[in-house]
Design a protein around this motif. Structure first.
Motif, PDB file in Angstrom:
ATOM      1  N   ARG A  60       0.838  -1.214  -0.046  1.00 12.54           N
ATOM      2  CA  ARG A  60       0.032  -0.093  -0.070  1.00 12.54           C
ATOM      3  C   ARG A  60       0.929   1.368   0.075  1.00 12.54           C
ATOM      4  N   PHE A  61       1.978   1.289   0.696  1.00 17.23           N
ATOM      5  CA  PHE A  61       2.982   2.440   0.772  1.00 17.23           C
ATOM      6  C   PHE A  61       3.569   2.454  -0.525  1.00 17.23           C
ATOM      7  N   ALA A  62       4.165   1.571  -1.041  1.00 19.63           N
ATOM      8  CA  ALA A  62       4.537   1.752  -2.420  1.00 19.63           C
ATOM      9  C   ALA A  62       3.453   2.215  -3.586  1.00 19.63           C
ATOM     10  N   ASP A  63       2.480   1.730  -3.513  1.00 21.50           N
ATOM     11  CA  ASP A  63       1.574   2.252  -4.412  1.00 21.50           C
ATOM     12  C   ASP A  63       1.257   3.676  -4.078  1.00 21.50           C
ATOM     13  N   LYS A  64       1.151   3.948  -3.059  1.00 20.18           N
ATOM     14  CA  LYS A  64       0.791   5.557  -2.599  1.00 20.18           C
ATOM     15  C   LYS A  64       2.087   6.486  -3.356  1.00 20.18           C
ATOM     16  N   VAL A  65       3.321   5.753  -3.063  1.00 21.03           N
ATOM     17  CA  VAL A  65       4.369   6.629  -3.486  1.00 21.03           C
ATOM     18  C   VAL A  65       4.308   6.656  -5.223  1.00 21.03           C
TER      19      VAL A  65
END
Length: 95
Positions: A60-65
């Motif tokens: 989720r964090f990587a997708d957000k970035v």
């Protein structure tokens, strides 16, 4: 009648002791193997494997970035430049 009776007695005692102690030894080995297996299951439970909570949070964090615009990414890098969520940056900017 010159045969020594000590030899069969010693062999009998050794065989008897072996038959007596082997079950305890086997039980101890089985117990240790089960405990080690349990520890591997508890601590090696695919902490970073597919379907783990850590992996989902990281994804989720990587997708957000990845989905950030250039301006948002620049703000993100600036905010985390000094680590700890930019706390150091905030305190030095206020002074």
């Amino acid at each position: 009648m010159n045969r020594s009776i000590l030899k069969p007695i010693i062999v009998g005692v050794l065989i008897g002791a072996a038959l007596f102690f082997i079950p305890f030894f086997v039980l101890r080995v089985v117990t240790v193997v089960l405990i080690v297996g349990l520890l591997f299951r508890l601590f090696g439970r695919r902490a970073w494997g597919p379907g783990s909570r850590r992996q989902e949070r990281f994804t989720r964090f990587a997708d957000k970035v990845r989905n950030m615009t250039d301006e948002e990414y620049a703000q993100f890098k600036d905010r985390f430049q000094y680590g700890c969520g930019g706390q150091h940056h905030k305190t030095t900017a206020a002074q």
